[in-house]
Design a protein around this motif. Structure first.
Motif, PDB file in Angstrom:
ATOM      1  N   GLY A  79       0.644  -1.059  -0.123  1.00 23.59           N
ATOM      2  CA  GLY A  79       0.197   0.178   0.012  1.00 23.59           C
ATOM      3  C   GLY A  79       0.671   1.303   0.100  1.00 23.59           C
ATOM      4  O   GLY A  79       1.929   1.341  -0.019  1.00 23.59           O
ATOM      5  N   GLU A  80       0.088   2.364  -0.057  1.00 15.68           N
ATOM      6  CA  GLU A  80       0.774   3.633  -0.079  1.00 15.68           C
ATOM      7  C   GLU A  80       1.468   3.810   1.426  1.00 15.68           C
ATOM      8  O   GLU A  80       0.902   3.500   2.335  1.00 15.68           O
ATOM      9  CB  GLU A  80      -0.421   4.826  -0.191  1.00 15.68           C
ATOM     10  CG  GLU A  80       0.344   6.109  -0.475  1.00 15.68           C
ATOM     11  CD  GLU A  80      -0.653   7.113  -0.480  1.00 15.68           C
ATOM     12  OE1 GLU A  80      -0.381   8.405  -0.916  1.00 15.68           O
ATOM     13  OE2 GLU A  80      -1.963   6.820  -0.409  1.00 15.68           O
ATOM     14  N   SER A  81       2.757   4.218   1.294  1.00 13.92           N
ATOM     15  CA  SER A  81       3.531   4.565   2.563  1.00 13.92           C
ATOM     16  C   SER A  81       4.518   5.782   2.442  1.00 13.92           C
ATOM     17  O   SER A  81       4.724   6.087   1.431  1.00 13.92           O
ATOM     18  CB  SER A  81       4.451   3.218   2.872  1.00 13.92           C
ATOM     19  OG  SER A  81       5.492   3.172   1.989  1.00 13.92           O
ATOM     20  N   ALA A  82       4.719   6.303   3.725  1.00 14.56           N
ATOM     21  CA  ALA A  82       5.721   7.677   3.614  1.00 14.56           C
ATOM     22  C   ALA A  82       7.068   7.221   3.352  1.00 14.56           C
ATOM     23  O   ALA A  82       7.686   7.964   2.743  1.00 14.56           O
ATOM     24  CB  ALA A  82       5.536   8.127   5.091  1.00 14.56           C
ATOM     25  N   LYS A  83       7.622   6.064   3.327  1.00 15.36           N
ATOM     26  CA  LYS A  83       8.523   5.493   3.135  1.00 15.36           C
ATOM     27  C   LYS A  83       8.932   5.368   1.609  1.00 15.36           C
ATOM     28  O   LYS A  83       9.594   5.794   0.883  1.00 15.36           O
ATOM     29  CB  LYS A  83       9.065   3.995   3.652  1.00 15.36           C
ATOM     30  CG  LYS A  83      10.244   3.690   3.206  1.00 15.36           C
ATOM     31  CD  LYS A  83      10.470   2.225   3.890  1.00 15.36           C
ATOM     32  CE  LYS A  83      11.994   1.521   3.471  1.00 15.36           C
ATOM     33  NZ  LYS A  83      12.306   0.311   4.361  1.00 15.36           N
ATOM     34  N   TYR A  84       7.683   5.127   0.769  1.00 11.04           N
ATOM     35  CA  TYR A  84       7.766   4.909  -0.528  1.00 11.04           C
ATOM     36  C   TYR A  84       7.745   6.512  -1.107  1.00 11.04           C
ATOM     37  O   TYR A  84       8.492   6.729  -2.192  1.00 11.04           O
ATOM     38  CB  TYR A  84       6.406   4.071  -1.128  1.00 11.04           C
ATOM     39  CG  TYR A  84       6.631   4.016  -2.531  1.00 11.04           C
ATOM     40  CD1 TYR A  84       7.216   3.106  -3.115  1.00 11.04           C
ATOM     41  CD2 TYR A  84       6.116   5.002  -3.579  1.00 11.04           C
ATOM     42  CE1 TYR A  84       7.311   2.855  -4.312  1.00 11.04           C
ATOM     43  CE2 TYR A  84       5.776   4.777  -4.798  1.00 11.04           C
ATOM     44  CZ  TYR A  84       6.893   3.728  -5.356  1.00 11.04           C
ATOM     45  OH  TYR A  84       7.050   3.421  -6.811  1.00 11.04           O
ATOM     46  N   TRP A  85       7.039   7.336  -0.615  1.00 15.59           N
ATOM     47  CA  TRP A  85       6.691   8.634  -0.934  1.00 15.59           C
ATOM     48  C   TRP A  85       8.521   9.376  -0.613  1.00 15.59           C
ATOM     49  O   TRP A  85       8.665  10.259  -1.573  1.00 15.59           O
ATOM     50  CB  TRP A  85       5.867   9.407  -0.233  1.00 15.59           C
ATOM     51  CG  TRP A  85       4.442   9.032  -1.035  1.00 15.59           C
ATOM     52  CD1 TRP A  85       3.292   8.833  -0.490  1.00 15.59           C
ATOM     53  CD2 TRP A  85       4.356   9.463  -2.356  1.00 15.59           C
ATOM     54  NE1 TRP A  85       2.335   8.669  -1.430  1.00 15.59           N
ATOM     55  CE2 TRP A  85       2.721   9.250  -2.448  1.00 15.59           C
ATOM     56  CE3 TRP A  85       4.980  10.211  -3.361  1.00 15.59           C
ATOM     57  CZ2 TRP A  85       2.337   9.457  -3.796  1.00 15.59           C
ATOM     58  CZ3 TRP A  85       4.164  10.167  -4.623  1.00 15.59           C
ATOM     59  CH2 TRP A  85       2.726   9.996  -4.696  1.00 15.59           C
ATOM     60  N   MET A  86       8.936   8.876   0.239  1.00 16.82           N
ATOM     61  CA  MET A  86      10.294   9.374   0.528  1.00 16.82           C
ATOM     62  C   MET A  86      11.215   8.945  -0.652  1.00 16.82           C
ATOM     63  O   MET A  86      12.014   9.834  -0.919  1.00 16.82           O
ATOM     64  CB  MET A  86      10.760   9.094   1.970  1.00 16.82           C
ATOM     65  CG  MET A  86      12.261   9.767   2.015  1.00 16.82           C
ATOM     66  SD  MET A  86      12.680   9.304   3.892  1.00 16.82           S
ATOM     67  CE  MET A  86      14.174  10.085   4.151  1.00 16.82           C
ATOM     68  N   SER A  87      11.049   7.899  -1.041  1.00 16.65           N
ATOM     69  CA  SER A  87      11.775   7.583  -2.417  1.00 16.65           C
ATOM     70  C   SER A  87      11.668   8.101  -3.578  1.00 16.65           C
ATOM     71  O   SER A  87      12.383   8.370  -4.401  1.00 16.65           O
ATOM     72  CB  SER A  87      11.975   5.940  -2.511  1.00 16.65           C
ATOM     73  OG  SER A  87      10.549   5.535  -3.259  1.00 16.65           O
ATOM     74  N   VAL A  88      10.284   8.510  -3.917  1.00 11.29           N
ATOM     75  CA  VAL A  88       9.869   9.121  -4.942  1.00 11.29           C
ATOM     76  C   VAL A  88      10.229  10.683  -4.965  1.00 11.29           C
ATOM     77  O   VAL A  88      10.976  11.275  -5.897  1.00 11.29           O
ATOM     78  CB  VAL A  88       8.212   9.234  -5.244  1.00 11.29           C
ATOM     79  CG1 VAL A  88       7.720  10.212  -6.158  1.00 11.29           C
ATOM     80  CG2 VAL A  88       7.663   7.826  -5.323  1.00 11.29           C
ATOM     81  N   LEU A  89      10.188  11.246  -3.747  1.00 15.25           N
ATOM     82  CA  LEU A  89      10.738  12.808  -3.615  1.00 15.25           C
ATOM     83  C   LEU A  89      12.230  12.633  -3.680  1.00 15.25           C
ATOM     84  O   LEU A  89      12.872  13.757  -4.342  1.00 15.25           O
ATOM     85  CB  LEU A  89      10.228  13.245  -2.231  1.00 15.25           C
ATOM     86  CG  LEU A  89       8.626  13.309  -2.064  1.00 15.25           C
ATOM     87  CD1 LEU A  89       8.408  13.713  -0.715  1.00 15.25           C
ATOM     88  CD2 LEU A  89       8.125  14.515  -3.416  1.00 15.25           C
ATOM     89  N   THR A  90      12.794  11.663  -3.296  1.00 14.90           N
ATOM     90  CA  THR A  90      14.351  11.740  -3.478  1.00 14.90           C
ATOM     91  C   THR A  90      14.522  11.550  -4.857  1.00 14.90           C
ATOM     92  O   THR A  90      15.752  12.202  -5.309  1.00 14.90           O
ATOM     93  CB  THR A  90      15.055  10.591  -2.458  1.00 14.90           C
ATOM     94  OG1 THR A  90      14.481  10.464  -1.179  1.00 14.90           O
ATOM     95  CG2 THR A  90      16.533  10.133  -2.689  1.00 14.90           C
ATOM     96  N   GLU A  91      13.992  10.608  -5.514  1.00 16.34           N
ATOM     97  CA  GLU A  91      14.265  10.709  -7.193  1.00 16.34           C
ATOM     98  C   GLU A  91      13.835  12.145  -7.774  1.00 16.34           C
ATOM     99  O   GLU A  91      14.966  12.350  -8.738  1.00 16.34           O
ATOM    100  CB  GLU A  91      13.416   9.471  -7.622  1.00 16.34           C
ATOM    101  CG  GLU A  91      13.412   9.549  -9.145  1.00 16.34           C
ATOM    102  CD  GLU A  91      12.610   8.422  -9.815  1.00 16.34           C
ATOM    103  OE1 GLU A  91      12.120   8.672 -11.176  1.00 16.34           O
ATOM    104  OE2 GLU A  91      12.416   7.460  -9.183  1.00 16.34           O
TER     105      GLU A  91
END
Length: 171
Positions: A79-91
């Motif tokens: 599911g959607e997670s803050a950890k995944y969004w961190m990787s997207v924002l880092t990219e």
């Protein structure tokens, strides 16, 4: 006729996926006024039909132009997670974005910390749609349409003073 339609859908889907994979690694602007991030779910056939999350980031530059920064396909069962969004924002940061004034998102737990780890000066703002949906939790479903109509003048008010006056009227 059905086989041709399926073939056409497969070609269009293939072109979209190729565009997603080939178009996103491009360099981005160094500053965005806002980046809107959210997940949406699509039924995908991969052997069998299942809902799959796709994550989208849309930037608004300093002139107000929108730019799709990327769409990322989530993996099954996650599911959607803050950890995944961190990787997207880092990219996104690694593609050249050095500053963002606002990151507009849902109220996902942990997302403020993740976003501020990547863009420490950014202000996190909860999306107005997510705020409105959150208000519905406190009202019976039969009132949702009326509440939605009566909230609109608040979030479309021309000034903060006008919004406060409308809030008082709403109460």
């Amino acid at each position: 006729r059905g086989a041709r339609a399926k073939s056409r859908i497969a070609k269009v889907t293939g072109a979209v996926v190729a565009g997603m994979n080939g178009g996103w690694p491009r360099p981005l602007l160094s500053v965005y006024a806002a980046i809107f991030i959210d997940a949406f779910h699509v039924k995908v056939r991969d052997g069998q039909v299942a809902n799959r999350a796709f994550y989208a980031a849309i930037g608004v530059d300093l002139e107000g132009h929108r730019d799709v920064l990327g769409i990322w396909a989530g993996t099954d069962g996650r599911g959607e997670s803050a950890k995944y969004w961190m990787s997207v924002l880092t990219e996104i940061k690694n593609r050249g974005v050095s500053d963002v004034f606002f990151i507009v998102c849902d109220g996902l737990k942990g997302l403020p910390d993740s976003a501020n780890a990547v863009f420490p000066l950014a202000t996190l703002q909860t999306c107005i749609i997510h705020l409105i949906r959150g208000t519905f939790r406190y009202a019976s479903k039969k009132y949702w349409d009326r509440i939605s109509r009566e909230l609109k003048p608040i979030y479309t008010a021309p000034s903060a003073a006008a919004a406060w006056a409308t809030i008082e009227e709403f109460e």
